[in-house]
Design an enzyme around this catalytic site. Sequence first.
Site, PDB file in Angstrom:
ATOM      1  N   GLU A  18     -14.876 119.136  38.627  1.00  0.00           N
ATOM      2  CA  GLU A  18     -16.230 118.718  39.004  1.00  0.00           C
ATOM      3  C   GLU A  18     -17.289 119.549  38.280  1.00  0.00           C
ATOM      4  OE1 GLU A  18     -18.871 118.188  43.122  1.00  0.00           O
ATOM      5  OE2 GLU A  18     -17.099 119.481  43.112  1.00  0.00           O
ATOM      6  N   LYS A  89     -21.031 110.524  43.551  1.00  0.00           N
ATOM      7  CA  LYS A  89     -20.555 111.197  44.758  1.00  0.00           C
ATOM      8  C   LYS A  89     -21.366 110.770  45.980  1.00  0.00           C
ATOM      9  CE  LYS A  89     -19.427 115.930  46.300  1.00  0.00           C
ATOM     10  NZ  LYS A  89     -19.565 117.362  45.911  1.00  0.00           N
ATOM     11  N   CYS A 124     -14.570 116.138  45.479  1.00  0.00           N
ATOM     12  CA  CYS A 124     -14.617 117.365  46.278  1.00  0.00           C
ATOM     13  C   CYS A 124     -14.846 117.132  47.770  1.00  0.00           C
ATOM     14  CB  CYS A 124     -15.676 118.285  45.680  1.00  0.00           C
ATOM     15  SG  CYS A 124     -15.456 120.043  46.103  1.00  0.00           S
TER      16      CYS A 124
END
Length: 245
Positions: A18, A89, A124
């Site tokens: 990431e 995200k 994540c």
Amino acid sequence: MCERVAALGDADLVLLPELWATGFFAFDDYARTAQPLDGPVVAALGEAARAAGVHLHAGSVVERAPDGRLHNTSLLLTPDGELAHTYRKVHLFGYGARESELLAPGDGVGAHAAPFGRVALSTCYDLRFPELFRAQVDDGAELLLVTSAWPAARVAHWRLLTRARALENQCFLLAVNAAGTQHGTELAGRSVLVDPWGEVLAEAGSEPGELRVAFAPSSVAAARAEFPALADRRLFPGEESGGAR
């Protein structure tokens, strides 16, 4: 990083961590390093994927959208260097971090058809939200690709959640995590491959490096047929199934 990718011509799929180019915890650099998806960083990643002849999950970048907003955007490139799929995200981190302050969340979680199966991207903190992954499975996902900058302080959560997301969705889950230290935060490393039974097939260490693994994504169908838990789901009022959100 692009040079390292270009040298991996013996792989089929390569994953990066990431925000590797900016650093997840480099919050003051987000705006400075942000680029559109037709900018030089994505172009260089496309060249690296083409040089290696691999599918490249290029981790994520700080994307500057046409409306000026910034996103934490994951990228999937083809062996021809084309940008095939993106994911902004959805769940932005705010626990002692500024991601949720600086970036805008995405709103699409659909899967993408690749030569090795139907893949879905996540990032994540998303690992803590099982409904995202269930929506991806409803859209046909067989391989879950996760890019992360997960801190070492919560490595036990990382190990638990990666196994849980693979097991409950009867998917392979391939999660790459940054290692080392960023702006005073130690990252966990421990990139991992988990199979549809929740078994860890390979795990990296806590130091920077490469994890090379071989597996057959096609075995997802066999696992689901042998133990058809997904077919036994019962939905509650207001819950919908059968498509991505």
